[in-house]
Scaffold this active site. Structure first.
Site, short mmCIF file in Angstrom:
data_model
loop_
_atom_site.label_atom_id
_atom_site.label_comp_id
_atom_site.label_asym_id
_atom_site.label_seq_id
_atom_site.Cartn_x
_atom_site.Cartn_y
_atom_site.Cartn_z
N HIS A 1 0.83 -1.21 0.00
CA HIS A 1 0.00 0.00 0.00
C HIS A 1 0.87 1.26 0.00
O HIS A 1 0.54 2.24 -0.68
CB HIS A 1 -0.92 0.00 1.22
CG HIS A 1 -1.73 1.25 1.35
ND1 HIS A 1 -2.60 1.69 0.37
CD2 HIS A 1 -1.80 2.18 2.35
CE1 HIS A 1 -3.18 2.81 0.75
NE2 HIS A 1 -2.71 3.13 1.95
N GLN B 1 -7.81 15.01 0.49
CA GLN B 1 -6.55 14.62 1.10
C GLN B 1 -5.34 15.11 0.28
O GLN B 1 -4.36 15.62 0.84
CB GLN B 1 -6.49 13.10 1.25
CG GLN B 1 -5.21 12.58 1.88
CD GLN B 1 -5.16 11.06 1.91
OE1 GLN B 1 -6.09 10.39 1.49
NE2 GLN B 1 -4.07 10.51 2.41
N LYS C 1 -9.99 12.60 5.98
CA LYS C 1 -10.08 11.35 6.74
C LYS C 1 -11.04 11.40 7.92
O LYS C 1 -11.52 10.36 8.38
CB LYS C 1 -8.69 10.99 7.29
CG LYS C 1 -7.66 10.65 6.23
CD LYS C 1 -7.81 9.21 5.77
CE LYS C 1 -6.60 8.76 4.98
NZ LYS C 1 -6.69 7.34 4.62
N THR D 1 -15.11 6.54 9.98
CA THR D 1 -14.35 5.28 10.03
C THR D 1 -15.30 4.20 10.54
O THR D 1 -16.01 4.42 11.53
CB THR D 1 -13.13 5.40 10.98
OG1 THR D 1 -12.30 6.47 10.55
CG2 THR D 1 -12.33 4.11 10.98
N THR E 1 -4.25 0.47 5.11
CA THR E 1 -4.73 -0.44 4.07
C THR E 1 -3.82 -1.66 3.98
O THR E 1 -2.60 -1.54 3.93
CB THR E 1 -4.76 0.27 2.71
OG1 THR E 1 -5.71 1.32 2.77
CG2 THR E 1 -5.16 -0.69 1.60
#
Length: 364
Positions: free
Chosen positions: A137, A244, A257, A261, A354
């Site tokens: 990632h 982002q 972000k 979540t 990730t």
């Protein structure tokens, strides 16, 4: 002989007696939240088991940790109490133990069909940190933001990179996420774009749930860090990539972000995952001594993402990966988090980042 429950558990169930993940649920809409474990198609109400006096070991006898609306008080008790609870529950649910099996009244009170319950966040999360621990990632993300010539910064191979996330917007799986608004890169000489994110995605992650934590100023030794991790949850870190990309220089993620979540409602304990422990990837260069583990291990956990577009009956698998691809282990993550004296607390969450693998994405 394999341990077997008196409760029928299908061969494809994620909840055999060997698992027994912990969560928080409401048996009725008006019921107060209470702790439970999953067994087959049922949730075992731990508040009922506790009130019945069946937690009678030295660490849990007389404790009200299973009469709380979250698992934090239980997490604070540490690994001896976790092991005692797991052993007690496996014994109560086993086919050879009569205490629960042959008590119809207690069974009716304590075993609730999973289809009837409402699952909630299992912990009160004071702080949330998201790591960046998959090399695959890190490379993919680096190419996206900096190009292939500078895909992975040299410091990534020396320490577990992370950012401090927003705990207030962590929600249980199934909660709707509202598309965020924010700024994006300007086009030419025009002002920055402002509006709904045009590049919204979610990340396939897992997260470690912190147990006892540590005192301010007292780091956790990497070889003792496992005793500070209760278990793992599935996690989706929602990300607005256009927001982002415009905001992350020089301080990193913020509005791209912090809007959502998602966590799975069940925490799978490290004790339940122990049969799936495997060697962690070889780290080159060797980590500094405070990150050097005597036994460096990951867990062989198969992971998959499916997407079901609106109006379609079938879902499509878009990626498959495995937790064992993480370059930095969860114990290294926790030890690094505390090396400056930062204090972790029961219920704190450490996202893995990730979990990409060597195999690319598949298209629907």
């Amino acid at each position: 002989m394999a341990l077997k429950s008196f409760i029928e558990v299908g061969p494809d169930s994620h909840f055999p007696i060997q698992n027994l993940p912990f969560g928080i649920f409401k048996p009725e809409p008006t019921s107060p939240p209470r702790p439970g474990v999953a067994i087959g198609d049922y949730v075992l109400d731990l508040s009922t088991i506790s009130v019945s006096g069946l937690f009678d070991g030295p660490f849990l006898s007389g404790s009200d940790c299973f009469l709380q609306p979250n698992l934090n008080k239980f997490l604070a008790l540490g690994r001896p109490a976790w092991k005692e609870a797991r052993a007690t529950l496996q014994n109560l649910l086993s086919a050879d133990e009569a205490k629960l099996r042959d008590n119809p009244s207690l069974r009716e009170k304590s075993l609730v069909p999973m289809s009837k319950v409402e699952m909630l966040l299992p912990i009160a999360i004071g702080d949330y940190t998201d790591f960046f621990s998959s090399m695959h990632h890190a490379r993919n993300c680096g190419i996206m933001f900096r190009g292939p010539e500078n895909a992975i910064n040299p410091n990534w191979f020396q320490l577990p990179i992370a950012y401090h996330g927003r705990s207030s917007s962590i929600v249980v799986s199934g909660t709707d996420i509202i598309r965020p608004r924010g700024q994006g890169h300007p086009s030419g000489n025009s002002p920055p774009y402002f509006g709904p994110s045009r590049k919204l995605d979610f990340e396939l992650e897992m997260a470690a749930v912190v147990g006892p934590g540590n005192e301010l100023g007292k780091p956790v030794d990497v070889n003792e860090a496992g005793d500070h991790i209760f278990g793992l949850v599935l996690m989706n870190d929602w990300s607005a990539r256009d927001i982002q990309a415009w905001e992350y220089v020089p301080l990193g993620p913020f509005l791209g972000k912090s809007f959502g979540t998602t966590l799975s409602p069940w925490i799978v304990t490290l004790d339940a995952l122990e049969p799936f422990a495997c060697d962690a990837p070889k780290q080159d260069p060797q980590p500094l001594p405070y990150l050097a583990e005597k036994i460096s291990k990951n867990y062989d956990i198969s992971l998959e993402v499916q997407i079901k577009p609106a109006g379609q009956e079938d879902s499509c698998v878009v990626t498959r990966s495995n937790f064992n691809h993480l370059y930095w282990t969860v114990t290294q993550q926790l030890a690094h988090h505390t090396i400056n004296g930062c204090n972790l607390r029961p219920g704190d969450l450490l996202g893995s980042g990730t979990i990409s693998g060597p195999v690319g994405l598949q298209s629907c």
